[in-house]
Design a protein around this motif. Sequence first.
Motif, PDB file in Angstrom:
ATOM      1  N   GLU A  45       0.832  -1.207   0.000  1.00  0.00           N
ATOM      2  CA  GLU A  45       0.000   0.000   0.000  1.00  0.00           C
ATOM      3  C   GLU A  45       0.867   1.257   0.000  1.00  0.00           C
ATOM      4  OE1 GLU A  45      -2.462  -0.460   3.387  1.00  0.00           O
ATOM      5  OE2 GLU A  45      -3.780  -1.981   2.479  1.00  0.00           O
ATOM      6  N   ARG A  46       1.941   1.257   0.807  1.00  0.00           N
ATOM      7  CA  ARG A  46       2.838   2.407   0.842  1.00  0.00           C
ATOM      8  C   ARG A  46       3.555   2.590  -0.499  1.00  0.00           C
ATOM      9  NH1 ARG A  46       3.738   7.414   1.742  1.00  0.00           N
ATOM     10  NH2 ARG A  46       5.969   7.941   1.955  1.00  0.00           N
ATOM     11  N   LYS A  47       3.870   1.483  -1.171  1.00  0.00           N
ATOM     12  CA  LYS A  47       4.552   1.534  -2.460  1.00  0.00           C
ATOM     13  C   LYS A  47       3.689   2.254  -3.485  1.00  0.00           C
ATOM     14  CE  LYS A  47       6.337  -1.382  -6.155  1.00  0.00           C
ATOM     15  NZ  LYS A  47       6.501  -2.749  -6.654  1.00  0.00           N
ATOM     16  N   LYS A  48       2.374   1.999  -3.470  1.00  0.00           N
ATOM     17  CA  LYS A  48       1.474   2.665  -4.413  1.00  0.00           C
ATOM     18  C   LYS A  48       1.456   4.174  -4.161  1.00  0.00           C
ATOM     19  CE  LYS A  48      -1.619  -1.282  -5.157  1.00  0.00           C
ATOM     20  NZ  LYS A  48      -3.009  -1.768  -4.999  1.00  0.00           N
ATOM     21  N   GLU A  49       1.477   4.571  -2.873  1.00  0.00           N
ATOM     22  CA  GLU A  49       1.472   6.002  -2.569  1.00  0.00           C
ATOM     23  C   GLU A  49       2.746   6.684  -3.079  1.00  0.00           C
ATOM     24  OE1 GLU A  49       1.007   6.220   1.608  1.00  0.00           O
ATOM     25  OE2 GLU A  49      -1.082   5.480   1.610  1.00  0.00           O
ATOM     26  N   VAL A  50       3.923   6.048  -2.848  1.00  0.00           N
ATOM     27  CA  VAL A  50       5.192   6.629  -3.275  1.00  0.00           C
ATOM     28  C   VAL A  50       5.258   6.718  -4.806  1.00  0.00           C
ATOM     29  CG1 VAL A  50       7.690   6.295  -3.311  1.00  0.00           C
ATOM     30  CG2 VAL A  50       6.399   5.888  -1.194  1.00  0.00           C
ATOM     31  N   GLU A  51       4.806   5.670  -5.491  1.00  0.00           N
ATOM     32  CA  GLU A  51       4.819   5.693  -6.955  1.00  0.00           C
ATOM     33  C   GLU A  51       3.955   6.821  -7.489  1.00  0.00           C
ATOM     34  OE1 GLU A  51       3.563   1.810  -7.982  1.00  0.00           O
ATOM     35  OE2 GLU A  51       5.579   0.923  -7.918  1.00  0.00           O
ATOM     36  N   GLY A  52       2.805   7.088  -6.844  1.00  0.00           N
ATOM     37  CA  GLY A  52       1.940   8.193  -7.271  1.00  0.00           C
ATOM     38  C   GLY A  52       2.641   9.529  -7.136  1.00  0.00           C
ATOM     39  N   GLU A  53       3.334   9.733  -5.994  1.00  0.00           N
ATOM     40  CA  GLU A  53       4.055  10.995  -5.806  1.00  0.00           C
ATOM     41  C   GLU A  53       5.144  11.171  -6.873  1.00  0.00           C
ATOM     42  OE1 GLU A  53       5.524  11.036  -1.877  1.00  0.00           O
ATOM     43  OE2 GLU A  53       3.555  10.965  -0.895  1.00  0.00           O
ATOM     44  N   ILE A  54       5.905  10.083  -7.178  1.00  0.00           N
ATOM     45  CA  ILE A  54       6.986  10.178  -8.178  1.00  0.00           C
ATOM     46  C   ILE A  54       6.415  10.484  -9.558  1.00  0.00           C
ATOM     47  CG2 ILE A  54       8.770   8.845  -9.380  1.00  0.00           C
ATOM     48  CD1 ILE A  54       9.279   7.397  -6.738  1.00  0.00           C
ATOM     49  N   GLN A  55       5.295   9.883  -9.911  1.00  0.00           N
ATOM     50  CA  GLN A  55       4.683  10.123 -11.218  1.00  0.00           C
ATOM     51  C   GLN A  55       4.197  11.557 -11.343  1.00  0.00           C
ATOM     52  OE1 GLN A  55       1.652   7.151 -11.641  1.00  0.00           O
ATOM     53  NE2 GLN A  55       3.127   5.455 -11.947  1.00  0.00           N
ATOM     54  N   SER A  56       3.691  12.119 -10.232  1.00  0.00           N
ATOM     55  CA  SER A  56       3.213  13.509 -10.263  1.00  0.00           C
ATOM     56  C   SER A  56       4.368  14.474 -10.527  1.00  0.00           C
ATOM     57  CB  SER A  56       2.524  13.857  -8.939  1.00  0.00           C
ATOM     58  OG  SER A  56       2.122  15.210  -8.918  1.00  0.00           O
ATOM     59  N   ILE A  57       5.509  14.206  -9.823  1.00  0.00           N
ATOM     60  CA  ILE A  57       6.682  15.067 -10.031  1.00  0.00           C
ATOM     61  C   ILE A  57       7.207  14.930 -11.450  1.00  0.00           C
ATOM     62  CG2 ILE A  57       9.065  15.466  -9.314  1.00  0.00           C
ATOM     63  CD1 ILE A  57       8.215  14.597  -6.489  1.00  0.00           C
ATOM     64  N   ALA A  58       7.251  13.688 -11.991  1.00  0.00           N
ATOM     65  CA  ALA A  58       7.759  13.459 -13.345  1.00  0.00           C
ATOM     66  C   ALA A  58       6.899  14.139 -14.390  1.00  0.00           C
ATOM     67  CB  ALA A  58       7.831  11.956 -13.625  1.00  0.00           C
ATOM     68  N   LYS A  59       5.582  14.184 -14.188  1.00  0.00           N
ATOM     69  CA  LYS A  59       4.679  14.827 -15.136  1.00  0.00           C
ATOM     70  C   LYS A  59       4.953  16.329 -15.208  1.00  0.00           C
ATOM     71  CE  LYS A  59      -0.233  15.140 -16.307  1.00  0.00           C
ATOM     72  NZ  LYS A  59      -1.600  14.772 -15.889  1.00  0.00           N
ATOM     73  N   ASN A  60       5.202  16.961 -14.039  1.00  0.00           N
ATOM     74  CA  ASN A  60       5.480  18.396 -14.033  1.00  0.00           C
ATOM     75  C   ASN A  60       6.851  18.718 -14.641  1.00  0.00           C
ATOM     76  OD1 ASN A  60       3.014  18.869 -12.746  1.00  0.00           O
ATOM     77  ND2 ASN A  60       3.920  18.605 -10.698  1.00  0.00           N
ATOM     78  N   GLN A  61       7.706  17.728 -14.649  1.00  0.00           N
ATOM     79  CA  GLN A  61       9.091  17.963 -15.077  1.00  0.00           C
ATOM     80  C   GLN A  61       9.277  17.802 -16.590  1.00  0.00           C
ATOM     81  OE1 GLN A  61      11.807  15.529 -12.926  1.00  0.00           O
ATOM     82  NE2 GLN A  61      13.631  16.638 -13.599  1.00  0.00           N
ATOM     83  N   GLU A  62       8.288  17.225 -17.294  1.00  0.00           N
ATOM     84  CA  GLU A  62       8.452  16.968 -18.729  1.00  0.00           C
ATOM     85  C   GLU A  62       8.677  18.263 -19.508  1.00  0.00           C
ATOM     86  OE1 GLU A  62       5.115  14.756 -20.025  1.00  0.00           O
ATOM     87  OE2 GLU A  62       5.735  12.887 -19.041  1.00  0.00           O
ATOM     88  N   GLY A  63       7.877  19.309 -19.215  1.00  0.00           N
ATOM     89  CA  GLY A  63       8.032  20.582 -19.926  1.00  0.00           C
ATOM     90  C   GLY A  63       9.388  21.216 -19.693  1.00  0.00           C
ATOM     91  N   GLU A  64       9.879  21.135 -18.462  1.00  0.00           N
ATOM     92  CA  GLU A  64      11.194  21.713 -18.149  1.00  0.00           C
ATOM     93  C   GLU A  64      12.313  20.981 -18.884  1.00  0.00           C
ATOM     94  OE1 GLU A  64      11.639  24.434 -16.519  1.00  0.00           O
ATOM     95  OE2 GLU A  64       9.505  24.698 -16.032  1.00  0.00           O
TER      96      GLU A  64
END
Length: 801
Positions: A45-64
């Motif tokens: 369950e904790r792994k799913k939460e961490v993966e969600g946070e990493i994906q959110s950061i990666a999505k914001n970073q694509e434009g940069e």
Amino acid sequence: SWAVVRDWEGELEEERKKVEVENRKLPLCERNIEKNGDEEKNMRERKKEVEGEIQSIAKNQEGEETKLRELKQEFTAKNEIAKASRKAVNILKRNQETIEKEKTALSEEIERLRATGTAEYEEKHRVRVEQIRKTEEMVAALGAQSETSSNHLNHLQANSRETEVRVMQLKADKQRERGKAMKTQQELEALKKGGKNKLAAFGTWMPKVVTEINKNKKFRSPPIGPLGAHINVKEGTSENIARAIEGELGGLMHSFLVSCSQDQKELFNLFSKLGLPQKPSIFTCPFTESRHDIQAKRVDTDMFPVLIDYVDIEDSNVFNRVVDSGSLERILFIPTTGEAESVLSKPELIPTNTLHATVANSYQYYPAPNYRSYYKEDRSRGLLKANIEELVEQYKQQLAQEELQEREVEKLIKQANEEKMNHLKQIDAEERKLKQVRDKIRVKNTEIVNLKNEEENEAPPDISAFEDDLDRLKEELDVVVTNLEEENAKFTSATEVAEAAKDAFNEANECDNARREGVEPLSEELEQLENGIKKAKRDKEYYMTKRDEYKDKIKKLEKEVEEKEERLGELVEKAKYWSEERIQSRKKVDSLKREVVKMEESLKQQEETQEPRELVTQKFDSLSQLYERARAQVMYMDETITFLVSMLGQRKLGFKIIRNTTSKNINRNFTTQLNVRQYIGKLEFDHHAHTLTIIVNPDSKAAAAALDLKRDIRSLSGGEKSYSSVSLILALWNAMTPPFRVLDEFDVFMDAVNRRISLDNIINYASDDRKFQFIFLTPLNTDNIGISNDLKIIKLYKKAG
């Protein structure tokens, strides 16, 4: 017995204790399994939460990242421009340094030349020109010597090649003469063995054949043969005419006459029964006492002998057969080729009814309008001699002549080999001489080149040219300096632009690295969670495995307890059989066993005179086991032999099918090739005797005339034999499928008709199958053969001189 029960109860109690110990381990395994399962669930369950946070950061970073790549590309392009500008500046600087050095050196050389003169150069120039002239004269003389030696060497090599060809031809002649002598020797021995019986001249087996025919009472009319024994030449006939008659009759000399088809079958069966190496031809026609009237068909001439006039045949049937098959009444004997050419080439001079003429026992000339001639080897053996003594004497003379010719050829071979060795020695000496001359020419040419190079390198100095060069270098130096100043300005500007792009890229890269640093703790936590999940899953599986092992072990122990309880019950019953009351004893079972053994030994002493029952049982069991093993091995070997016999039979059957199919294909191809010439024939394969019999009859009407199809192949003409041989080779090629197919001198003994048909047949055969390479060698004329893309003719001519 009660002592055994006591010991067994102790063992049973130990097994029950083991079961209790294993049962106490099960709850511990269950608790560990539940604990590791809960840990695995929480970490997932904790792994799913961490993966969600990493994906959110990666999505914001694509434009940069896109912007960062653009800045990097801009910096790279600006930097390449700066590098190119710096490279151009460096090149211009090197050019400036080079031009300045050349300018300095040229100025110094001009000053030196003004101070000195050209007298030294003139003296050296005169000496070198004289040396070049003398050396060129020596090279010209050596060149003439080399050309003379080369021509001489070419002549020697040509002579050597001609000598080699002559040696090979002489060796072939010697082999041919040796073969003739051996054949004559064999025929002479056969005549001597036959005694005074003239039939032996027709083959060592002929007297036996005639004897068997005379013994056979199944013939309606006795067969006549061999026909050559009933043919004689008249007294006074020249040797050449007698040999010409025998050559024209050919295989007819060995053939037989029968009056009906029944006698033909009986005679053929007699030949087969005797196992003759070659079955004579059999002609079937009703016997008669009347002779053919040949006056209407006879050659009407007094210029040359007619062969029929020189034979003496008493039997009318033999005479009729000679007329029907030999046509001697239509054949002339002409002594020389000149006479044959002058008479037979002109229609107005040709005698009436002339079929052809035998010329010098070596050629056959056919009259106009189809005027032509063929070479015909003289194979007559003198069978028409009056008696066997003359025939034997002729063979002896022929043998002596052939041996003499063989010795003469050996002398010629020896002389040719000596001449060849002399040529080789001269060639070797001339090659050494030519090599020495060429080496001298090469050395002198090298000296000339060196002298000319020195002349060019030491040309008279031209101060005005040096001054022009100095002015040119000054102008080039001014241009280079101007270009260098411009490139320096460009390089400074490009460097400033590149630095600005680099600063923008570094600033964006630092922002990107700051965002990535925020992701690293989450990545480390995600990695720890994955490792923890793996560990929890591994521990859970471990305890589940242990739990299953404990359960299996408990079941096994419980089963052993049940078995021992049953065994204990049996032991108790057995003990009660000896004593209802339980007997307590402190003695061990081993001690009690030893006492029982002592009692059994005392009983055995009483049974010494009798064979023990156990020994008999043991021997029986041992022998039974040996018997069963042997019987199983025999059955296995029998099955193996049956399988191998069956497999061998199938292979033999397959081999016979392949062999029969191949034989039929070869025979079919052979008959197809013969049909092109309208011949009749076949191949008889005797696989048991490992022999192949070739049957060819060029008479296409043989079937209608009820003649024997199995005609002796020796009775065929040279052209017919050659065509049959070519047909056999073409048939075998289809079965053998060789990649290279070569025929050498296949048409030497063919007449024009057979040769034309054979060539057309061979060319069509080769053109239809393009997967193989065909090579055909012939010494005859090939001008009438059409050339196409698939056919190429290469002609070799003997070099003149």
